[in-house]
Write a protein that holds these residues in place. Structure first.
Motif, mmCIF file in Angstrom:
data_model
loop_
_atom_site.group_PDB
_atom_site.id
_atom_site.type_symbol
_atom_site.label_atom_id
_atom_site.label_comp_id
_atom_site.label_asym_id
_atom_site.label_seq_id
_atom_site.Cartn_x
_atom_site.Cartn_y
_atom_site.Cartn_z
ATOM 1 N N VAL A 250 -18.096 -45.889 -45.130
ATOM 2 C CA VAL A 250 -19.391 -45.902 -44.452
ATOM 3 C C VAL A 250 -20.364 -45.132 -45.310
ATOM 4 C CG1 VAL A 250 -18.461 -46.104 -42.137
ATOM 5 C CG2 VAL A 250 -18.710 -43.850 -43.164
ATOM 6 N N ASP A 251 -21.648 -45.203 -44.930
ATOM 7 C CA ASP A 251 -22.619 -44.490 -45.766
ATOM 8 C C ASP A 251 -22.669 -43.009 -45.407
ATOM 9 O OD1 ASP A 251 -25.492 -45.841 -43.945
ATOM 10 O OD2 ASP A 251 -24.086 -44.233 -43.432
ATOM 11 N N MET A 252 -23.489 -42.296 -46.150
ATOM 12 C CA MET A 252 -23.529 -40.853 -46.026
ATOM 13 C C MET A 252 -23.928 -40.398 -44.625
ATOM 14 S SD MET A 252 -22.342 -39.609 -48.665
ATOM 15 C CE MET A 252 -22.716 -37.894 -48.703
ATOM 16 N N ASP A 253 -24.824 -41.106 -43.980
ATOM 17 C CA ASP A 253 -25.251 -40.682 -42.640
ATOM 18 C C ASP A 253 -24.112 -40.765 -41.638
ATOM 19 O OD1 ASP A 253 -28.444 -42.204 -43.223
ATOM 20 O OD2 ASP A 253 -27.898 -40.077 -43.295
ATOM 21 N N VAL B 27 -15.963 -37.942 -49.250
ATOM 22 C CA VAL B 27 -17.120 -37.372 -49.946
ATOM 23 C C VAL B 27 -16.738 -37.034 -51.381
ATOM 24 C CG1 VAL B 27 -18.830 -35.524 -49.952
ATOM 25 C CG2 VAL B 27 -18.060 -36.460 -47.792
ATOM 26 N N GLY B 28 -15.504 -36.513 -51.546
ATOM 27 C CA GLY B 28 -15.007 -36.234 -52.888
ATOM 28 C C GLY B 28 -14.992 -37.501 -53.734
ATOM 29 N N ASP B 29 -14.592 -38.621 -53.128
ATOM 30 C CA ASP B 29 -14.587 -39.895 -53.856
ATOM 31 C C ASP B 29 -15.993 -40.283 -54.281
ATOM 32 O OD1 ASP B 29 -11.931 -41.487 -51.885
ATOM 33 O OD2 ASP B 29 -11.891 -40.088 -53.574
ATOM 34 N N PHE B 30 -16.967 -39.991 -53.419
ATOM 35 C CA PHE B 30 -18.358 -40.273 -53.775
ATOM 36 C C PHE B 30 -18.744 -39.516 -55.033
ATOM 37 C CE2 PHE B 30 -21.099 -42.838 -51.207
ATOM 38 C CZ PHE B 30 -20.504 -42.971 -49.964
ATOM 39 N N ILE B 31 -18.357 -38.244 -55.058
ATOM 40 C CA ILE B 31 -18.709 -37.421 -56.216
ATOM 41 C C ILE B 31 -18.043 -37.950 -57.473
ATOM 42 C CG2 ILE B 31 -18.509 -35.123 -57.258
ATOM 43 C CD1 ILE B 31 -18.825 -33.897 -54.549
ATOM 44 N N LYS B 32 -16.759 -38.328 -57.326
ATOM 45 C CA LYS B 32 -16.034 -38.836 -58.496
ATOM 46 C C LYS B 32 -16.689 -40.080 -59.051
ATOM 47 C CE LYS B 32 -11.503 -38.521 -57.006
ATOM 48 N NZ LYS B 32 -10.038 -38.421 -57.201
ATOM 49 N N ARG C 24 -27.236 -36.008 -57.499
ATOM 50 C CA ARG C 24 -28.424 -35.507 -56.782
ATOM 51 C C ARG C 24 -28.973 -36.568 -55.838
ATOM 52 N NH1 ARG C 24 -30.672 -33.200 -62.136
ATOM 53 N NH2 ARG C 24 -29.772 -31.106 -62.169
ATOM 54 N N GLN C 25 -29.062 -37.784 -56.339
ATOM 55 C CA GLN C 25 -29.631 -38.855 -55.513
ATOM 56 C C GLN C 25 -28.735 -39.175 -54.324
ATOM 57 O OE1 GLN C 25 -30.311 -42.191 -58.092
ATOM 58 N NE2 GLN C 25 -31.781 -41.039 -59.320
ATOM 59 N N THR C 26 -27.439 -39.290 -54.584
ATOM 60 C CA THR C 26 -26.510 -39.658 -53.504
ATOM 61 C C THR C 26 -26.539 -38.652 -52.372
ATOM 62 O OG1 THR C 26 -25.065 -40.530 -55.212
ATOM 63 C CG2 THR C 26 -24.123 -40.299 -53.015
ATOM 64 N N PHE C 27 -26.622 -37.382 -52.717
ATOM 65 C CA PHE C 27 -26.553 -36.363 -51.687
ATOM 66 C C PHE C 27 -27.906 -35.781 -51.317
ATOM 67 C CE2 PHE C 27 -22.071 -36.296 -51.252
ATOM 68 C CZ PHE C 27 -21.568 -36.658 -52.487
ATOM 69 N N GLY C 28 -28.949 -36.282 -51.945
ATOM 70 C CA GLY C 28 -30.282 -35.792 -51.613
ATOM 71 C C GLY C 28 -30.476 -34.330 -51.938
ATOM 72 N N ILE C 29 -29.894 -33.880 -53.068
ATOM 73 C CA ILE C 29 -30.023 -32.468 -53.430
ATOM 74 C C ILE C 29 -31.136 -32.327 -54.450
ATOM 75 C CG2 ILE C 29 -28.854 -30.458 -54.396
ATOM 76 C CD1 ILE C 29 -26.222 -31.720 -53.643
ATOM 77 N N ASN C 30 -31.998 -31.337 -54.224
ATOM 78 C CA ASN C 30 -33.070 -31.086 -55.189
ATOM 79 C C ASN C 30 -32.578 -30.245 -56.345
ATOM 80 O OD1 ASN C 30 -35.184 -32.462 -54.004
ATOM 81 N ND2 ASN C 30 -35.534 -30.795 -52.542
ATOM 82 N N ASN C 31 -33.054 -30.608 -57.528
ATOM 83 C CA ASN C 31 -32.711 -29.824 -58.696
ATOM 84 C C ASN C 31 -33.571 -28.579 -58.724
ATOM 85 O OD1 ASN C 31 -32.077 -28.803 -61.163
ATOM 86 N ND2 ASN C 31 -32.970 -30.482 -62.357
ATOM 87 N N ASP C 32 -32.953 -27.414 -58.487
ATOM 88 C CA ASP C 32 -33.771 -26.206 -58.502
ATOM 89 C C ASP C 32 -33.512 -25.368 -59.746
ATOM 90 O OD1 ASP C 32 -31.742 -24.320 -56.067
ATOM 91 O OD2 ASP C 32 -31.220 -25.440 -57.874
#
Lengths: 264, 152
Positions: free
Chosen positions: B84-87, B112-117, B126-134
């Motif tokens: 399923v998707d991230m939501d 989720v680990g598979d997503f990262i792999k 960053r895009q997949t998890f919506g994380i901002n590059n700080d």
């Protein structure tokens, strides 16, 4: 989902620990918060072999290593083989997977005429990781054996054994364009793997010998699969028992066991 | 003949689910509440709870199916369940976390680990998890250099 804000740290560590060391390093570049998780001990403890502490305790560098963060321990073990078993073996990790690699030094191997000074000598070489390497003076019946307890290897892993050696530039006799035999026995089953390879092949022969990063030469002796819960020992040997010609000048650093991708 | 005990569980949005007790107690939370509330064996028990809405249904479904299928089919079923998707994963996670269902939590974290792999580079993570590059450009460069890996 903004993973770093929604999930608790332990959960994020668990997720990353289910990926791989390469993925964890990649994750560290994503953001400050993600880096803290990706580099955390909780993650790298999972990438290290479960028995790493007891392995390290058999080495002189253990106290300084164990004081490092787990990620640093991991990479140290990948790039710096440590000496164990009274300096007769070395241990390191394969970077990609954290699987265990061992090298049996020459002192850990047995040779048919091993301790007779006229056949082999022990030398200290600066390029060796061990305090001594064995140099063959002359034999007609050449047999060098080693063995390892299968339980210390990583389970569910395909391993290959490599003879790590050099041939003296001059005074090497009996290896040029001639093959030696390699045997591997797993758990006492007679010779599951036998091959004949030349340590000093001619130009048109397939080159099985390659130079390692530490400037020694290596040749694959054979491979075997270590199943989960395996028992017993793996024995490997190098043999050339055609006594019509002598062998001289082989310098043995050891036999290395490291994971090998199947089909490569 | 023993009737299997059923628990009736009510979710926050007032839906009532009836599940076998052996399945219901896979949730540590429910298990604790059941132990506290009930002392006798009734055919039906009623436990009042306020968990999150749809999550409940999914959690139950998972646990229920878990008990029905044999091993080989289970892993197939599990991979489909978590595809399923991230939501949705987020919802599953919240349910698993609140209800303290270990197997569900493990399934979500693995997924989720598979997503990262599967992410080929940092930007995709960053895009997949919506994380901002700080990170400042220089900081990022420094980490890449110090990183003991060759191919990032």
């Amino acid at each position: 989902m903004e993973i770093t804000r929604i999930l608790p740290d332990e959960c994020q560590s668990l997720i990353i620990s289910l990926t791989s060391p390469a993925d964890a390093c990649r994750s560290a570049i994503v953001s400050h918060a993600f880096k803290a998780v990706a580099y955390s001990d909780a993650v790298w403890e999972k990438f290290l072999p479960s028995d790493y502490r007891s392995i390290l305790s058999g080495s002189s560098s253990s106290s300084s290593l164990l004081s490092l963060g787990k990620k640093d321990v991991y990479f140290h073990l990948c790039f710096h083989p440590i000496l164990i078993q009274n300096g007769t073996m070395s241990f390191q990790l394969k970077k990609e997977s954290g699987k265990k690699c061992y090298m049996l030094g020459a002192r850990a191997l047995s040779s048919i005429w091993g301790d007779t000074p006229s056949y082999w000598t022990w030398k200290s070489l600066p390029e060796s990781r061990f305090s001594e390497v064995a140099e063959l003076k002359v034999v007609w019946w050449l047999k060098v054996k080693g063995m390892i307890d299968i339980r210390i290897l990583s389970s569910n892993t395909n391993y290959a054994a490599y003879l790590v050696f050099k041939l003296r530039n001059r005074r090497t006799i009996g290896f040029r364009h001639r093959a030696v035999g390699f045997h591997i026995n797993v758990g006492g089953i007679t010779s599951t793997e036998v091959r004949r390879v030349s340590l000093d092949p001619s130009q048109n022969e397939t080159q099985h010998v390659r130079e390692r990063e530490d400037r020694w030469m290596e040749v694959e002796m054979g491979e075997f699969f270590n199943e989960f819960g395996g028992d017993g020992t793996v024995q490997f040997s190098l043999r050339e028992v055609d006594t019509s010609y002598s062998k001289q000048g082989l310098i043995i650093e050891g036999i290395e066991l490291r994971p090998k991708d199947t089909g490569s | 003949m023993l009737l299997s005990k059923n628990s009736a569980l009510e979710s926050k949005d007032n839906e009532i689910f009836e599940v076998e007790e052996s399945i219901a107690i896979q949730s540590e939370l429910i298990k604790t509440m059941t132990t506290m509330v009930n002392s006798k064996a009734y055919v039906n028990e009623r436990n009042q709870m306020v968990p999150e809405a749809r999550c409940r249904k999914q959690a139950n479904y998972h646990v229920e199916q878990n008990n029905k299928i044999v091993d080989e089919e289970l892993s197939d079923w599990e991979s489909k369940f978590f595809e399923v998707d991230m939501d949705d994963l987020h919802e599953l996670f919240m349910a698993a976390n609140y209800l303290e269902i270990e197997s569900l939590l493990n399934g979500v974290t693995k997924r989720v680990g598979d997503f990262i792999k599967a992410c080929k580079n940092v930007e995709v993570i960053r895009q997949t998890f919506g994380i901002n590059n700080d990170f400042a450009a220089q900081q990022e460069e420094e980490i890449r250099k110090l990183n003991s890996w060759n191919h990032i």
